[in-house]
Design an enzyme around this catalytic site. Structure first.
Site, PDB file in Angstrom:
ATOM      1  N   TYR A 143     -12.441  -0.466  -7.289  1.00 59.38           N
ATOM      2  CA  TYR A 143     -11.653  -1.851  -5.833  1.00 59.38           C
ATOM      3  C   TYR A 143     -10.377  -1.137  -5.232  1.00 59.38           C
ATOM      4  O   TYR A 143     -10.315  -0.230  -4.056  1.00 59.38           O
ATOM      5  CB  TYR A 143     -11.151  -2.815  -5.632  1.00 59.38           C
ATOM      6  CG  TYR A 143     -10.242  -3.591  -4.599  1.00 59.38           C
ATOM      7  CD1 TYR A 143     -10.674  -3.822  -3.255  1.00 59.38           C
ATOM      8  CD2 TYR A 143      -9.289  -3.355  -4.349  1.00 59.38           C
ATOM      9  CE1 TYR A 143     -10.053  -4.066  -2.268  1.00 59.38           C
ATOM     10  CE2 TYR A 143      -8.163  -4.226  -3.685  1.00 59.38           C
ATOM     11  CZ  TYR A 143      -8.651  -4.849  -2.369  1.00 59.38           C
ATOM     12  OH  TYR A 143      -8.027  -5.154  -1.659  1.00 59.38           O
ATOM     13  N   LYS A 147      -9.909   1.884  -1.749  1.00 59.69           N
ATOM     14  CA  LYS A 147      -8.409   1.780  -1.331  1.00 59.69           C
ATOM     15  C   LYS A 147      -7.683   2.950  -1.557  1.00 59.69           C
ATOM     16  O   LYS A 147      -7.280   3.874  -0.166  1.00 59.69           O
ATOM     17  CB  LYS A 147      -7.374   0.406  -1.964  1.00 59.69           C
ATOM     18  CG  LYS A 147      -8.615  -0.234  -1.120  1.00 59.69           C
ATOM     19  CD  LYS A 147      -8.469  -0.658   0.414  1.00 59.69           C
ATOM     20  CE  LYS A 147      -8.709  -2.083   0.514  1.00 59.69           C
ATOM     21  NZ  LYS A 147      -9.103  -2.150   2.150  1.00 59.69           N
TER      22      LYS A 147
END
Length: 318
Positions: A143, A147
């Site tokens: 994740y 990002k």
């Protein structure tokens, strides 16, 4: 001004939409249209339109982002534990979804403003404390990597003049209303929210676990302030850390006791969960947001405020 919130069905998206409608303006201009978009039709909101948008599908994105769209808040993502468990879906949504939004904005040629939400999950690994705007992004989870890639895209599309971009690495938002989600950080709200609502909650880490927090109310205020920052003031890196504060789990619980008394504490069960600990103990917490603070964004004064904001804004009424 025509505003689109992608991820408008989520907690932050709903609160952001409501606040913008309450204000009626953004950057000194009247809001003529506000659209809330999400993978499923967001909850209706007086004064706003709702629609579905799958950011993994370029055609769906193109249908939402029109030549009239002036500002795009890109909040949509799948969360940390989910992205870790489903590698392919994480990259499809969090990386390629961001690409699809930026590419659609570029194709329009209108240079819309894009406000991108990144995460403190971009930090990790061997980067030296304290961490901040100029620290190496070295996430130890998919994740955070996704990002970080999104931040690089926002910077490059902005450098090329395709969009007027700005990105903000969100602290963990607590106390969040609603139900637990698949974020590894979900317990950082549920151990407060559920006891405040008379329900039991499990804390998978010890009281000394440190993390970096911001309330939903402050997050929304900062996103609006961030959208209003002049492009010239952003510098060469348009992405930055959003302000927050570092507290331990024990300090969160103490804050709840100060605001709501001792009874909610009795509803917390302390049970180690190795699969959650393995993710969250790779996150960092000694984080500084000097650039955003200088530009007028702010953090909560105390975690007691976070608890009070939940009770004032979100606690279900009996």
């Amino acid at each position: 001004m025509n505003i689109l919130i992608i991820g408008g069905g989520g907690v932050v998206g709903q609160k952001l939409g409501a606040k913008l409608l309450e204000r009626g303006t953004l950057d000194g201009k009247a809001i003529s249209k506000l659209v809330l978009a999400d993978i499923v039709d967001p909850a209706p909101m007086d004064g706003a339109e709702t629609t579905t948008c799958d950011i993994a599908d370029p055609a769906s994105v193109a249908a939402c982002i029109t030549p009239e769209t002036d500002v795009i808040f890109l909040l949509a993502a799948i969360v940390s534990a989910h992205a870790e468990q489903d590698f392919d879906l994480g990259y499809k949504i969090n990386l390629m979804g961001t690409w699809n939004v930026l590419e659609r904005a570029r194709a329009l040629g209108t240079v819309p403003k894009v406000v991108f939400t990144s995460s403190i999950a971009v930090y990790g690994g061997e980067a030296k404390d304290p961490l901040g705007d100029w620290s190496q992004m070295n996430s130890q989870g998919s994740y955070g990597v996704q990002k970080a890639m999104g931040e690089l895209l926002v910077n490059d599309f902005s450098r090329k003049g395709f969009v007027d971009g700005r990105g903000f690495r969100l602290p963990t938002i607590s106390v969040r209303p609603g139900k637990p989600n698949r974020a590894a950080s979900s317990f950082m709200s549920s151990i407060l929210r559920e006891p405040l609502n008379g329900q039991e909650a499990i804390c998978p880490v010890g009281k000394d676990y440190l993390h970096y927090y911001l309330s939903p109310r402050k997050c929304v205020e900062n996103l609006i302030k961030g959208a209003e920052i002049a492009k010239a003031d952003l510098g060469h890196n348009v992405c930055m850390q959003m302000p927050g504060k570092m507290w331990s789990i024990g300090q969160l619980v103490d804050a709840m006791e100060k605001v709501a008394g001792p009874e909610p504490l009795k509803l917390i069960r302390w049970e180690s969960q190795p699969e959650i600990e393995a993710i969250v103990k790779g996150w960092r917490y000694d984080i500084h947001a000097d650039k955003a603070l200088a530009l007028g964004l702010t953090a909560d004064d105390s975690f007691e405020d976070n608890v009070r904001y939940y009770l004032e804004d979100d606690k279900p009424q009996a």
